[in-house]
Design a protein around this motif. Structure first.
Motif, PDB file in Angstrom:
ATOM      1  N   GLN A  53      43.696  58.679  32.881  1.00  0.00           N
ATOM      2  CA  GLN A  53      42.687  59.226  31.971  1.00  0.00           C
ATOM      3  C   GLN A  53      41.647  60.024  32.739  1.00  0.00           C
ATOM      4  OE1 GLN A  53      39.770  56.587  30.014  1.00  0.00           O
ATOM      5  NE2 GLN A  53      40.295  57.571  28.075  1.00  0.00           N
ATOM      6  N   THR A  57      40.913  64.031  32.384  1.00  0.00           N
ATOM      7  CA  THR A  57      39.572  64.542  32.098  1.00  0.00           C
ATOM      8  C   THR A  57      39.177  65.636  33.080  1.00  0.00           C
ATOM      9  OG1 THR A  57      38.925  62.377  31.180  1.00  0.00           O
ATOM     10  CG2 THR A  57      37.154  63.894  31.803  1.00  0.00           C
ATOM     11  N   HIS A  60      40.870  68.794  32.047  1.00  0.00           N
ATOM     12  CA  HIS A  60      40.226  69.435  30.900  1.00  0.00           C
ATOM     13  C   HIS A  60      38.963  70.182  31.327  1.00  0.00           C
ATOM     14  CE1 HIS A  60      42.284  66.280  28.085  1.00  0.00           C
ATOM     15  NE2 HIS A  60      43.075  67.292  28.399  1.00  0.00           N
ATOM     16  N   ILE A 348      33.485  67.069  27.261  1.00  0.00           N
ATOM     17  CA  ILE A 348      34.751  66.911  27.991  1.00  0.00           C
ATOM     18  C   ILE A 348      34.819  65.547  28.655  1.00  0.00           C
ATOM     19  CG2 ILE A 348      36.086  67.789  29.958  1.00  0.00           C
ATOM     20  CD1 ILE A 348      34.918  70.581  29.232  1.00  0.00           C
ATOM     21  N   LEU A 349      33.683  65.064  29.158  1.00  0.00           N
ATOM     22  CA  LEU A 349      33.636  63.760  29.845  1.00  0.00           C
ATOM     23  C   LEU A 349      33.613  62.590  28.874  1.00  0.00           C
ATOM     24  CD1 LEU A 349      30.901  64.601  32.512  1.00  0.00           C
ATOM     25  CD2 LEU A 349      33.357  64.400  32.929  1.00  0.00           C
TER      26      LEU A 349
END
Length: 391
Positions: A53, A57, A60, A348-349
């Motif tokens: 994950q 991230t 992204h 995004i985070l």
């Protein structure tokens, strides 16, 4: 009607200019379009320890940055020191700054400053923050010592700089975000590892668990981690005894003697031990000094002495913070805030922004921890080697 000479010359000049512009446009159309500089990143290999994950991230965030291409940025990342525990952080930060083509440095003393010269270390960090402001930095990443670094962080924020803390947080300062483990839940993970019959071999209660930690509220993160251990063990029915961890050079034996005394005198008897800092291996030393090598022990971090005791099966498991990813993510976050905006970066985070109860948190980026059982030490070492983060 006849065109006068002056008008004719004007018309002729315009035609020549138009033809010249057309020729220039045609020539330029034959040239290759200038390429936009993009981040080229190689993902970490997939293993049982890869934080997928977190990796997703980062991808992204890079995708959002790449939409407009790389732009200049000047940042500085300030560590407590550049050795042992902080080496993977420095590795990650330097790698990210290279990918971002960022101007700046990863700074810290070459050796760890000890508690007895704490004022010097705090003053050094404060001066480094002041230097960063004066040098025109656009963002600062910092692993602060304690509240004595708050004023310099607040000054940076007042000057319009975004400050990201990592490893240690100063939640009441003007920092923009914190990146790292959420310490209370990290402590609870250590307790769960000891309670796990497949790992800790802890007998059922009643029994006492000695916790090598720190309950002083002056060190918020250290106390939160310790409280996470105490709450989880208390909920499981165990008695707990906290022994203060001592970091002063030359006094390593003090807390070992204190733990030995607890082991010999505890009622109910000691059935387990947890150390919540990178000096957790001292739990083994205390158990051996009390002639209790049977006590199951869970440690924190991946110090070489801890690894050695794990290989000897004296430490059942260790909880490891993801230092490499702390260092790697901080420059990317600072870049994102500067060039795509704070709100867009936080969005995004968002999958990582949770508190100790897995509820949304607007100010902390939770990188989680790795729980490494003794029989997985070599596998974890291999993973660290693959990402260039051997400790």
């Amino acid at each position: 009607m006849k065109m006068t000479g002056r008008c004719w010359m004007t018309a002729l000049g315009l035609m020549l200019m138009t033809a010249a512009c057309a020729a220039e446009d045609a020539a330029q159309s034959d040239k290759p379009t200038e390429e936009i500089a993009l981040i080229k990143r190689e993902r970490s290999p997939i293993t049982e320890f890869t934080p997928t994950q977190l990796e997703d991230t980062v991808d992204h965030l890079i995708g959002a940055i790449n939409q407009s291409g790389l732009k200049p940025i000047q940042v500085v990342v300030l560590l407590k020191h550049l050795s042992t525990f902080f080496e993977p952080i420095a590795t990650g930060a330097n790698r990210a700054m290279g990918e971002l083509e960022a101007v700046g440095n990863v700074l810290g003393p070459s050796t760890q400053m000890t508690t007895d010269d704490g004022a010097a270390s705090q003053n050094l960090q404060n001066q480094q923050v002041a230097n960063a402001i004066e040098d025109g930095a656009q963002g600062i990443g910092i692993s602060p010592y304690d509240f004595l670094n708050e004023a310099s962080i607040n000054e940076a924020a007042a000057q319009g700089l975004h400050v990201v803390t990592f490893d240690t947080d100063l939640k009441d300062s003007g920092r923009t975000l914190y990146v790292g483990a959420i310490q209370k839940s990290a402590g609870a993970r250590a307790a769960q590892a000891l309670l796990d019959s497949r790992i800790g071999e802890l007998p059922p209660p009643p029994g006492t668990v000695v916790v090598h930690g720190d309950t002083s509220t002056q060190w918020y993160d250290g106390s939160q981690r310790t409280f996470g251990v105490l709450e989880a063990l208390g909920a499981a029915g165990y008695t707990t005894q906290v022994v203060q961890a001592v970091f002063i050079n030359g006094q390593e034996g003090f807390d070992v003697d204190q733990m030995k005394t607890q082991i010999l005198n505890a009622d109910p008897p000691v059935v387990g031990m947890i150390g919540v800092f990178n000096i957790s291996y001292r739990c083994v030393m205390a158990a051996e000094a009390a002639n209790r090598p049977d006590i199951p022990i869970v440690a924190f971090d991946f110090d070489s002495k801890t690894v050695e005791y794990m290989q000897k099966k004296r430490i059942k498991a260790t909880v490891v913070q993801r230092q490499y990813y702390e260092g790697y993510l901080v420059p990317y976050i600072l870049y994102g805030i500067q060039h795509i905006g704070l709100d867009a970066t936080k969005e995004i985070l968002r999958p990582l922004m949770t508190d100790e109860n897995q509820m949304p948190d607007e100010h902390r980026v939770n990188l989680g921890v790795d729980v490494v059982p003794a029989n997985k030490v070599q596998d974890y070492n291999d993973f660290l080697d693959q990402i260039g983060s051997i400790q």
